[in-house]
Design a protein around this motif. Structure first.
Motif, PDB file in Angstrom:
ATOM      1  N   PHE A  41      15.183  -1.455   5.083  1.00 34.95           N
ATOM      2  CA  PHE A  41      13.894  -1.940   5.551  1.00 34.95           C
ATOM      3  C   PHE A  41      12.853  -0.853   5.313  1.00 34.95           C
ATOM      4  N   ARG A  42      11.627  -1.277   4.999  1.00 25.90           N
ATOM      5  CA  ARG A  42      10.507  -0.333   4.990  1.00 25.90           C
ATOM      6  C   ARG A  42       9.754  -0.512   6.304  1.00 25.90           C
ATOM      7  N   ILE A  43       9.840   0.481   7.150  1.00 30.16           N
ATOM      8  CA  ILE A  43       9.211   0.437   8.474  1.00 30.16           C
ATOM      9  C   ILE A  43       8.201   1.575   8.562  1.00 30.16           C
ATOM     10  N   ASP A  44       6.960   1.241   8.859  1.00 26.13           N
ATOM     11  CA  ASP A  44       5.880   2.231   8.916  1.00 26.13           C
ATOM     12  C   ASP A  44       5.796   3.029   7.619  1.00 26.13           C
ATOM     13  N   GLY A  45       6.043   2.367   6.498  1.00 25.45           N
ATOM     14  CA  GLY A  45       5.903   3.000   5.201  1.00 25.45           C
ATOM     15  C   GLY A  45       7.089   3.824   4.744  1.00 25.45           C
ATOM     16  N   PRO A  67      -3.525   4.034  -2.608  1.00 26.51           N
ATOM     17  CA  PRO A  67      -2.283   3.576  -3.244  1.00 26.51           C
ATOM     18  C   PRO A  67      -1.761   2.306  -2.591  1.00 26.51           C
ATOM     19  N   THR A  68      -0.731   1.732  -3.179  1.00 26.86           N
ATOM     20  CA  THR A  68      -0.097   0.547  -2.612  1.00 26.86           C
ATOM     21  C   THR A  68       0.433   0.847  -1.219  1.00 26.86           C
ATOM     22  N   GLY A  69       0.195  -0.083  -0.290  1.00 31.88           N
ATOM     23  CA  GLY A  69       0.691   0.087   1.068  1.00 31.88           C
ATOM     24  C   GLY A  69      -0.168   0.962   1.950  1.00 31.88           C
ATOM     25  N   SER A  70      -1.413   1.228   1.549  1.00 32.84           N
ATOM     26  CA  SER A  70      -2.278   2.097   2.352  1.00 32.84           C
ATOM     27  C   SER A  70      -3.204   1.310   3.273  1.00 32.84           C
ATOM     28  N   GLY A  71      -3.055  -0.010   3.349  1.00 33.89           N
ATOM     29  CA  GLY A  71      -3.841  -0.804   4.284  1.00 33.89           C
ATOM     30  C   GLY A  71      -5.184  -1.267   3.768  1.00 33.89           C
ATOM     31  N   LYS A  72      -5.359  -1.304   2.446  1.00 36.84           N
ATOM     32  CA  LYS A  72      -6.651  -1.698   1.873  1.00 36.84           C
ATOM     33  C   LYS A  72      -7.023  -3.132   2.253  1.00 36.84           C
ATOM     34  N   THR A  73      -6.067  -4.054   2.140  1.00 44.03           N
ATOM     35  CA  THR A  73      -6.356  -5.454   2.438  1.00 44.03           C
ATOM     36  C   THR A  73      -6.710  -5.645   3.902  1.00 44.03           C
ATOM     37  N   THR A  74      -6.052  -4.906   4.785  1.00 42.28           N
ATOM     38  CA  THR A  74      -6.378  -5.002   6.209  1.00 42.28           C
ATOM     39  C   THR A  74      -7.819  -4.586   6.463  1.00 42.28           C
ATOM     40  N   LEU A 132      -2.382   5.609   5.245  1.00 39.27           N
ATOM     41  CA  LEU A 132      -1.774   5.328   6.533  1.00 39.27           C
ATOM     42  C   LEU A 132      -0.721   6.392   6.817  1.00 39.27           C
ATOM     43  N   VAL A 133      -0.794   6.995   7.990  1.00 39.64           N
ATOM     44  CA  VAL A 133       0.200   7.979   8.400  1.00 39.64           C
ATOM     45  C   VAL A 133       0.886   7.487   9.663  1.00 39.64           C
ATOM     46  N   LEU A 172      16.278 -11.148   8.214  1.00 41.96           N
ATOM     47  CA  LEU A 172      14.850 -11.446   8.276  1.00 41.96           C
ATOM     48  C   LEU A 172      14.337 -11.361   9.713  1.00 41.96           C
ATOM     49  N   ALA A 173      15.135 -11.872  10.650  1.00 38.22           N
ATOM     50  CA  ALA A 173      14.712 -11.821  12.049  1.00 38.22           C
ATOM     51  C   ALA A 173      14.648 -10.385  12.552  1.00 38.22           C
ATOM     52  N   GLU A 174      15.647  -9.571  12.174  1.00 36.96           N
ATOM     53  CA  GLU A 174      15.647  -8.167  12.580  1.00 36.96           C
ATOM     54  C   GLU A 174      14.468  -7.417  11.967  1.00 36.96           C
ATOM     55  N   ALA A 175      14.187  -7.696  10.700  1.00 38.60           N
ATOM     56  CA  ALA A 175      13.059  -7.039  10.039  1.00 38.60           C
ATOM     57  C   ALA A 175      11.750  -7.404  10.718  1.00 38.60           C
ATOM     58  N   ALA A 176      11.593  -8.681  11.070  1.00 40.10           N
ATOM     59  CA  ALA A 176      10.367  -9.106  11.744  1.00 40.10           C
ATOM     60  C   ALA A 176      10.239  -8.449  13.108  1.00 40.10           C
ATOM     61  N   ARG A 177      11.348  -8.346  13.835  1.00 38.36           N
ATOM     62  CA  ARG A 177      11.296  -7.759  15.174  1.00 38.36           C
ATOM     63  C   ARG A 177      10.979  -6.270  15.131  1.00 38.36           C
ATOM     64  N   LEU A 178      11.491  -5.581  14.097  1.00 40.22           N
ATOM     65  CA  LEU A 178      11.246  -4.142  13.976  1.00 40.22           C
ATOM     66  C   LEU A 178       9.899  -3.833  13.340  1.00 40.22           C
ATOM     67  N   GLY A 179       9.179  -4.870  12.884  1.00 40.49           N
ATOM     68  CA  GLY A 179       7.888  -4.638  12.244  1.00 40.49           C
ATOM     69  C   GLY A 179       8.008  -4.127  10.827  1.00 40.49           C
ATOM     70  N   ALA A 180       9.115  -4.447  10.149  1.00 42.85           N
ATOM     71  CA  ALA A 180       9.299  -4.003   8.763  1.00 42.85           C
ATOM     72  C   ALA A 180       8.379  -4.797   7.842  1.00 42.85           C
ATOM     73  N   SER A 181       7.862  -4.137   6.823  1.00 43.75           N
ATOM     74  CA  SER A 181       7.017  -4.821   5.855  1.00 43.75           C
ATOM     75  C   SER A 181       7.820  -5.376   4.688  1.00 43.75           C
TER      76      SER A 181
END
Length: 510
Positions: free
Chosen positions: A157-161, A267-274, A394-395, A133-142
């Motif tokens: 990990f899913r990182i940058d999609g 689609p899911t993960g495209s940043g709509k909520t942001t 998001l690209v 969990l700590a590594e995922a948070a540090r790498l910015g994984a979603s």
């Protein structure tokens, strides 16, 4: 600090020393090692720390020390980077093999909010999960995916999609990891036949994380997906969304209207909520009442009343929206319009003088009209309430440190056009981007404003193609937006095709 080699194996960056003393001591006494040199160690001393701690640090390190006074924010950042994944690199298969499956007793010992970096428990499974969990948070994984199979246990990990494998373990470790995660999320560890959902609240130094846990029975064992939400990230300002000027102007104009429906789709993960959160922050001026119904409440916004969906007790989007309309709101945000009842209530709310913000899962802006029609919304009601639809993707953004020019070849020419004379770039990979060639993501958008002509088309139940033809006669579409990003050197042809092949393919013949 860890960097990621091309093959996905974690390597240690020698520029960051190993922790010299426990996290609890460093946090309480306000001292952290910044760097090591042949002359000794250079320490960071928190502004409010007692300098006497330097004597103990000198004794432990056994070498000369120097120090700088640093503010609390900088100290917390160094502390998190140094201790975030200390256990992950030291957790070996041999250690895990000695762990036992009696994890029930641990449930009572886990506080509601545990600090991942301050764990004193030596159980290898616990340290492994904390490290992940700590590594995922540090790498910015979603997301963190725990994927068991008959031959191995794979952790990605899913990182940058994009999914990236970070660890591979023997399949016998699967029940240990899954049971521990279920204990942390307050799930039933004895029930392995049905999916379960839970939540873990943790902190990593000064960062508060909310982890959504989902389990799913599968042939090789229970799959677990943990979605990480950084509570401190908050909403981004509108200009930081990366919208082109015409799209940003249309979005700001729609947010300034007194009533109607503003939709963000993709689609899911495209940043709509942001994008919706950025709109809420823009509207949150203290003169209006803003209420939301979300699943989940991802980031807290001061001054906004945010309500969590809880389907098990009947608190659905529709029920929540119906309830908050009795709370005298000016602006309402619904996390997603996913059923006819929610759609009807949203339309009625806009007709009674509310501005409603929401999301719909469609591929483009014109498709949102068709989706709402399919939910049973009458065309004349849709025409009178819809104000703006923004579609987005998001690209991944090219790493500025290692990107390299590439020829405008047979793949690029159909996408960019025969008249294109600019320079294109390709991903290379370096230490800054962990050898992926990309660093972060950037949004691409299209905006469909509803003018008088558009209202007539929607009210007349016009086709999706006719609606799109009018909406984008002068405005850029998603395909135009991604071409502009490629031409500007922000991303690559390959990334454009990965994310928006459906939009680009009809024009490019691919």
């Amino acid at each position: 600090m860890r960097s990621r080699a091309p093959g996905g194996v974690a390597t240690v960056n020698a520029s960051l020393p190993a922790p010299a003393w426990p996290y609890g001591f460093a946090h309480a006494r306000g001292v952290v090692v910044l760097r090591e040199s042949p002359e000794g160690f250079h320490l960071g001393l928190r502004a409010d720390a007692d300098p006497a701690v330097l004597l103990e640090a000198r004794r432990v390190l056994g070498r000369p020390v120097s120090f700088d006074r640093i503010d609390a924010t900088r100290f917390d950042r160094h502390l998190s980077e140094l201790y975030a994944d200390a256990d992950l690199g030291r957790t070996a298969e041999g250690e895990l093999a000695d762990a036992h499956a009696d994890l029930d007793a641990l449930a009572g010992d886990i506080p509601a909010t545990a600090d991942l970096l301050d764990s004193q428990d030596d159980a290898p499974v616990i340290r492994l999960i904390n490290g992940l969990l700590a590594e995922a948070a540090r790498l910015g994984a979603s997301d963190v995916h725990v994927e068991p199979s008959e031959r191995q246990l794979r952790i990605r990990f899913r990182i940058d999609g994009v999914m990236r494998q970070v660890l591979e373990l023997p399949t016998r470790m699967s029940p240990l990891l899954v049971s521990r995660v279920k204990v942390m999320a307050r799930l039933d560890i004895a029930e392995k036949r049905v999916p379960q959902d839970g939540r873990i609240s943790v902190s990593m130094g000064s960062r508060a994380l909310d982890v959504r846990v989902s389990t799913l029975p599968a042939r090789g064992g229970e799959r677990v997906v943990m979605r990480l939400l950084d509570k401190e990230q908050g909403a981004v300002p509108l200009p930081a969304l990366g919208m082109a000027a015409p799209v940003l102007r249309a979005y700001e104009h729609a947010l300034g209207l007194p009533n109607g429906i503003v939709l963000v789709c993709g689609p899911t993960g495209s940043g709509k909520t942001t994008t919706l959160y950025a709109g809420l922050s823009h509207l949150n001026d203290g003169h209006r009442t803003l209420l939301t119904v979300e699943d989940p409440v991802e980031y807290a916004i001061d001054g906004v009343g945010q309500t969590q969906v809880h389907a098990k007790v009947g608190m659905t989007f529709a029920a929540g929206l119906r309830a908050i309309l009795r709370q005298d709101p000016d602006i309402v945000m619904v996390g997603e319009i996913r059923d006819p009842e929610t759609a009807r209530i949203a339309v009625q709310a806009s007709l009674t003088g509310h501005l409603v913000l929401s999301t719909v899962h469609t591929n483009d802006a014109a498709g949102a009209v068709t989706r709402l029609r399919d939910m049973g919304i009458e065309p004349f009601l849709l025409a009178s309430t819809l104000r703006l639809v923004v579609a987005q993707r998001l690209v991944r953004r090219l790493c500025p440190h290692c990107r390299a020019p590439r020829p405008v070849d047979g793949l690029a020419r159909p996408l960019m056009g025969e008249a294109f004379e600019g320079v294109l770039f390709q991903a290379v990979g370096c230490d800054h981007c962990r050898h992926t060639g990309y660093a972060g993501r950037v949004g691409i958008h299209e905006a469909m404003a509803v003018d008088e002509r558009m209202r007539g088309l929607i009210g007349a139940d016009a086709s999706e193609d006719a609606i799109a033809a009018h909406a984008f006669a002068q405005a850029p579409r998603l395909a135009d937006a991604i071409r502009a990003r490629v031409a500007a050197g922000d991303t690559t042809i390959e990334e454009a095709l990965r994310v928006t092949r459906q939009e680009l393919a009809p024009d490019a013949g691919i």
